[in-house]
Scaffold this active site. Structure first.
Site, PDB file in Angstrom:
ATOM      1  N   VAL A  11       0.830  -1.206   0.000  1.00  0.00           N
ATOM      2  CA  VAL A  11       0.000   0.000   0.000  1.00  0.00           C
ATOM      3  C   VAL A  11       0.865   1.257   0.000  1.00  0.00           C
ATOM      4  O   VAL A  11       0.726   2.139  -0.856  1.00  0.00           O
ATOM      5  CB  VAL A  11      -0.966  -0.011   1.205  1.00  0.00           C
ATOM      6  CG1 VAL A  11      -1.619   1.334   1.419  1.00  0.00           C
ATOM      7  CG2 VAL A  11      -2.016  -1.085   0.999  1.00  0.00           C
ATOM      8  N   ASP A  29      10.021   3.696   6.604  1.00  0.00           N
ATOM      9  CA  ASP A  29       9.817   2.276   6.913  1.00  0.00           C
ATOM     10  C   ASP A  29      10.865   1.858   7.928  1.00  0.00           C
ATOM     11  O   ASP A  29      11.982   2.389   7.932  1.00  0.00           O
ATOM     12  CB  ASP A  29       9.965   1.423   5.648  1.00  0.00           C
ATOM     13  CG  ASP A  29       9.269   0.065   5.785  1.00  0.00           C
ATOM     14  OD1 ASP A  29       8.206  -0.126   5.155  1.00  0.00           O
ATOM     15  OD2 ASP A  29       9.785  -0.795   6.528  1.00  0.00           O
ATOM     16  N   THR A  83      -2.001  -4.608   9.499  1.00  0.00           N
ATOM     17  CA  THR A  83      -3.010  -4.809  10.558  1.00  0.00           C
ATOM     18  C   THR A  83      -3.395  -6.290  10.523  1.00  0.00           C
ATOM     19  O   THR A  83      -4.455  -6.648  10.023  1.00  0.00           O
ATOM     20  CB  THR A  83      -4.248  -3.910  10.338  1.00  0.00           C
ATOM     21  OG1 THR A  83      -4.607  -3.954   8.954  1.00  0.00           O
ATOM     22  CG2 THR A  83      -3.996  -2.484  10.753  1.00  0.00           C
ATOM     23  N   CYS A 257      -5.653  -9.448   3.138  1.00  0.00           N
ATOM     24  CA  CYS A 257      -6.992  -8.846   3.279  1.00  0.00           C
ATOM     25  C   CYS A 257      -8.109  -9.854   3.537  1.00  0.00           C
ATOM     26  O   CYS A 257      -8.737  -9.824   4.603  1.00  0.00           O
ATOM     27  CB  CYS A 257      -7.302  -8.030   2.027  1.00  0.00           C
ATOM     28  SG  CYS A 257      -6.153  -6.666   1.796  1.00  0.00           S
ATOM     29  N   ARG A 325       1.629 -14.380   1.828  1.00  0.00           N
ATOM     30  CA  ARG A 325       1.015 -14.248   3.147  1.00  0.00           C
ATOM     31  C   ARG A 325      -0.309 -15.016   3.194  1.00  0.00           C
ATOM     32  O   ARG A 325      -1.137 -14.876   2.310  1.00  0.00           O
ATOM     33  CB  ARG A 325       0.771 -12.762   3.478  1.00  0.00           C
ATOM     34  CG  ARG A 325       2.060 -12.023   3.764  1.00  0.00           C
ATOM     35  CD  ARG A 325       1.814 -10.560   4.032  1.00  0.00           C
ATOM     36  NE  ARG A 325       1.327  -9.870   2.838  1.00  0.00           N
ATOM     37  CZ  ARG A 325       1.085  -8.564   2.798  1.00  0.00           C
ATOM     38  NH1 ARG A 325       1.253  -7.819   3.866  1.00  0.00           N
ATOM     39  NH2 ARG A 325       0.668  -8.008   1.695  1.00  0.00           N
TER      40      ARG A 325
HETATM   41  N1  LIG Z   1      -1.846  -5.511   0.251  1.00  0.00           N
HETATM   42  C1  LIG Z   1      -3.051  -5.169  -0.150  1.00  0.00           C
HETATM   43  O1  LIG Z   1      -3.488  -5.580  -1.195  1.00  0.00           O
HETATM   44  C2  LIG Z   1      -3.903  -4.214   0.677  1.00  0.00           C
HETATM   45  C3  LIG Z   1      -5.035  -3.662   0.071  1.00  0.00           C
HETATM   46  C4  LIG Z   1      -5.823  -2.781   0.809  1.00  0.00           C
HETATM   47  C5  LIG Z   1      -5.489  -2.500   2.120  1.00  0.00           C
HETATM   48  N2  LIG Z   1      -4.399  -3.077   2.699  1.00  0.00           N
HETATM   49  C6  LIG Z   1      -4.089  -2.717   4.074  1.00  0.00           C
HETATM   50  O2  LIG Z   1      -3.001  -1.819   4.079  1.00  0.00           O
HETATM   51  C7  LIG Z   1      -2.194  -2.017   5.230  1.00  0.00           C
HETATM   52  C8  LIG Z   1      -0.762  -2.285   4.828  1.00  0.00           C
HETATM   53  O3  LIG Z   1      -0.718  -3.488   4.093  1.00  0.00           O
HETATM   54  P1  LIG Z   1       0.450  -3.834   3.098  1.00  0.00           P
HETATM   55  O4  LIG Z   1      -0.039  -4.970   2.262  1.00  0.00           O
HETATM   56  O5  LIG Z   1       0.960  -2.608   2.432  1.00  0.00           O
HETATM   57  O6  LIG Z   1       1.555  -4.375   4.130  1.00  0.00           O
HETATM   58  P2  LIG Z   1       3.080  -4.740   3.808  1.00  0.00           P
HETATM   59  O7  LIG Z   1       3.449  -5.794   4.757  1.00  0.00           O
HETATM   60  O8  LIG Z   1       3.268  -4.980   2.344  1.00  0.00           O
HETATM   61  O9  LIG Z   1       3.872  -3.422   4.152  1.00  0.00           O
HETATM   62  C9  LIG Z   1       3.928  -2.861   5.412  1.00  0.00           C
HETATM   63  C10 LIG Z   1       5.251  -2.128   5.568  1.00  0.00           C
HETATM   64  O10 LIG Z   1       5.198  -1.428   6.800  1.00  0.00           O
HETATM   65  C11 LIG Z   1       6.470  -1.529   7.417  1.00  0.00           C
HETATM   66  N3  LIG Z   1       6.265  -1.272   8.832  1.00  0.00           N
HETATM   67  C12 LIG Z   1       5.715  -2.044   9.779  1.00  0.00           C
HETATM   68  N4  LIG Z   1       5.642  -1.408  10.941  1.00  0.00           N
HETATM   69  C13 LIG Z   1       6.172  -0.180  10.744  1.00  0.00           C
HETATM   70  C14 LIG Z   1       6.380   0.937  11.557  1.00  0.00           C
HETATM   71  N5  LIG Z   1       6.000   0.933  12.822  1.00  0.00           N
HETATM   72  N6  LIG Z   1       6.971   2.024  11.028  1.00  0.00           N
HETATM   73  C15 LIG Z   1       7.347   2.032   9.738  1.00  0.00           C
HETATM   74  N7  LIG Z   1       7.167   1.005   8.900  1.00  0.00           N
HETATM   75  C16 LIG Z   1       6.575  -0.087   9.397  1.00  0.00           C
HETATM   76  C17 LIG Z   1       6.982  -2.903   7.072  1.00  0.00           C
HETATM   77  O11 LIG Z   1       8.385  -2.976   7.147  1.00  0.00           O
HETATM   78  C18 LIG Z   1       6.470  -3.059   5.628  1.00  0.00           C
HETATM   79  O12 LIG Z   1       7.427  -2.615   4.683  1.00  0.00           O
HETATM   80  C19 LIG Z   1      -2.852  -3.150   6.006  1.00  0.00           C
HETATM   81  O13 LIG Z   1      -3.715  -2.610   6.948  1.00  0.00           O
HETATM   82  C20 LIG Z   1      -3.641  -3.865   4.940  1.00  0.00           C
HETATM   83  O14 LIG Z   1      -4.752  -4.570   5.464  1.00  0.00           O
HETATM   84  C21 LIG Z   1      -3.588  -3.914   1.994  1.00  0.00           C
END
Ligand SMILES: NC(=O)c1ccc[n+]([C@@H]2O[C@H](COP(=O)([O-])OP(=O)(O)OC[C@H]3O[C@@H](n4cnc5c(N)ncnc54)[C@H](O)[C@@H]3O)[C@@H](O)[C@H]2O)c1
Length: 401
Positions: A11, A29, A83, A257, A325
């Site tokens: 995201v 990050d 999350t 998700c 995942r």
């Molecule tokens: N992946 C999807 O398709 C998608 C779609 C819609 C919504 N979401 C939501 O978006 C959110 C993020 O998901 P994602 O898929 O991007 O996750 P991800 O695991 O791909 O990325 C998360 C990033 O956050 C970093 N991170 C973790 N804790 C941190 C902190 N305290 N400070 C700084 N960086 C930190 C991690 O190192 C990682 O690079 C989630 O809530 C998810 O449910 C994801």
């Protein structure tokens, strides 16, 4: 605007690259390795090309950092951290908590804080805002908003620009500023009356998918018992021009998700004393699918998998992404091993997984297709083993759901 995006995963990086066209973006990050990679112009996710990232860096509109100091003078902060569920399968907001601590510690002025991480209704109002206020040594009256993310990694027809985006601020000033920000890269913004509506809409969108996938997975089992092809039935039902939406059966659900978000909804429902029976049953059906597949394969292979060489084809949770995942392939492999099979896996898109490298396609007695990437030749899949079970419905001539 100077925009800090906390979390540079699927995201956060996607938003960063789009937002960097008209803003200066700091990608924060806590992974040092990732930050080095990003600053060298290497994207780690599908949907964001290394060329687009390099261009943003070259134009001085993007840099990644692990240093909280770098976000201190941002105008807007976007939270895009995981999350997940904890070990008791309850919402785990610890990453959001950590992001709030970063904001409270380093931000040195009044800013707009937007949450894009998926969570239950009330997260921005009752969790993020009070937590930042509690942790912060300053008395800035920050602005707060929610704009749930709808990115579908790997998808090219719907992206940040043309996918309608919901948003709502805690105040009208926050709503207006949120709209101004997203207008810089999104064509269709829809304001809803409260952050809770936006948060709940996101959860319901994914619950809708989860329940329908479970329904079609259960239906696949019924169709098989009746001796009728589930795919032919679905294609037939799909000729109805209204009131029907086709979902395909599969080995289960994966990703960050669909297996997770509905449980956030079930969690708030239980807090209000409402049983979320559909969600819970849908979770069960989807989680049982790998076992059902293994039962079918075992039944069609003289009732025993002991000592048999089985190759699982496609371990990503969906086609054309390297994301593993919550992949159903994991449960499937576990079940195969429990029954004594010698298991290998093949997935060129994933490459490395759980400390192992993808094996060459073929060389087994049984192949089970979990995910079929576009890059894989279906004919070679069919020829890869004497018995091929396809959970995707795409390998013509194979056995399957
Ligand atoms: N992946 C999807 O398709 C998608 C779609 C819609 C919504 N979401 C939501 O978006 C959110 C993020 O998901 P994602 O898929 O991007 O996750 P991800 O695991 O791909 O990325 C998360 C990033 O956050 C970093 N991170 C973790 N804790 C941190 C902190 N305290 N400070 C700084 N960086 C930190 C991690 O190192 C990682 O690079 C989630 O809530 C998810 O449910 C994801």
């Amino acid at each position: 605007m100077k925009v800090a995006i906390i979390g540079q995963g699927y995201v956060g990086l996607t938003i960063s690259v789009f937002a960097s066209k008209e803003n200066t973006v700091i990608g924060f990050d806590n992974s040092e390795k990732l930050v080095v990679e990003l600053n060298s112009g290497k994207s780690h996710i599908e949907g964001v090309s290394s060329e687009a990232l390099s261009l943003a860096i070259k134009n001085g509109n993007y840099h990644a950092t692990t240093s909280g100091q770098d976000i201190s003078d941002a105008d807007i902060i976007v939270i895009a951290v995981p999350t997940p569920l904890n070990k008791d399968r309850k919402p785990d907001l610890s990453y959001i908590e950590a992001a709030c601590l970063t904001i409270a510690t380093y931000v040195k002025k009044r800013v707009l804080i937007i949450n894009e991480s998926t969570s239950f209704p009330g997260t921005i109002r009752n969790f993020i805002k009070p937590l930042i206020e509690k942790l912060s040594k300053n008395n800035f009256e920050h602005l707060y908003a929610i704009s749930p993310e709808r990115v579908d990694p790997g998808r090219v027809d719907w992206d940040q620009k043309n996918t309608p985006r919901l948003y709502a601020g805690l105040t009208s000033e926050a709503s207006k500023m949120t709209r101004d920000f997203y207008t810089s890269f999104c064509d269709n913004l829809i304001e809803v009356s409260s952050p809770e509506v936006a948060e709940a809409a996101k959860l319901f969108e994914n619950t809708f998918r989860q329940v329908n996938i479970a329904l079609v997975n259960e239906f696949a089992q019924i169709s098989n018992a009746l001796g009728i092809s589930v795919h032919e039935i679905l294609d037939a039902a799909n000729t109805k021009p209204y009131g029907f939406m086709k979902f395909n059966p599969s080995a289960g659900v994966g990703g960050h998700c669909i297996p997770v978000d509905p449980t956030y909804l079930a969690y708030v429902a239980s807090k209000k004393g409402i049983p979320a029976t559909f969600i819970e049953r849908a979770n069960e059906v989807n989680l049982e699918m790998p076992k059902y597949v293994v039962n079918r394969v075992e039944g069609e292979n003289s009732g025993s998998l002991t000592g048999k060489r089985v190759q699982v084809i496609g371990v990503a949770y969906k086609p054309n992404v390297a994301d593993t995942r919550e992949t159903p392939a994991e449960l499937l492999i576990k079940e195969l091993k429990l029954r004594g099979a010698k298991v290998t896996w093949h997935d060129d898109v994933v490459g490395d997984w759980q400390g192992e490298k993808s094996s060459a396609l073929g060389g087994s007695q049984i192949a089970i297709v979990v995910t079929l990437h576009d890059s894989i030749d279906k004919r070679l899949v069919l020829e890869s083993a004497p018995y091929v079970f396809d959970t995707t419905g795409k390998v013509v001539g194979a056995k399957g759901l």
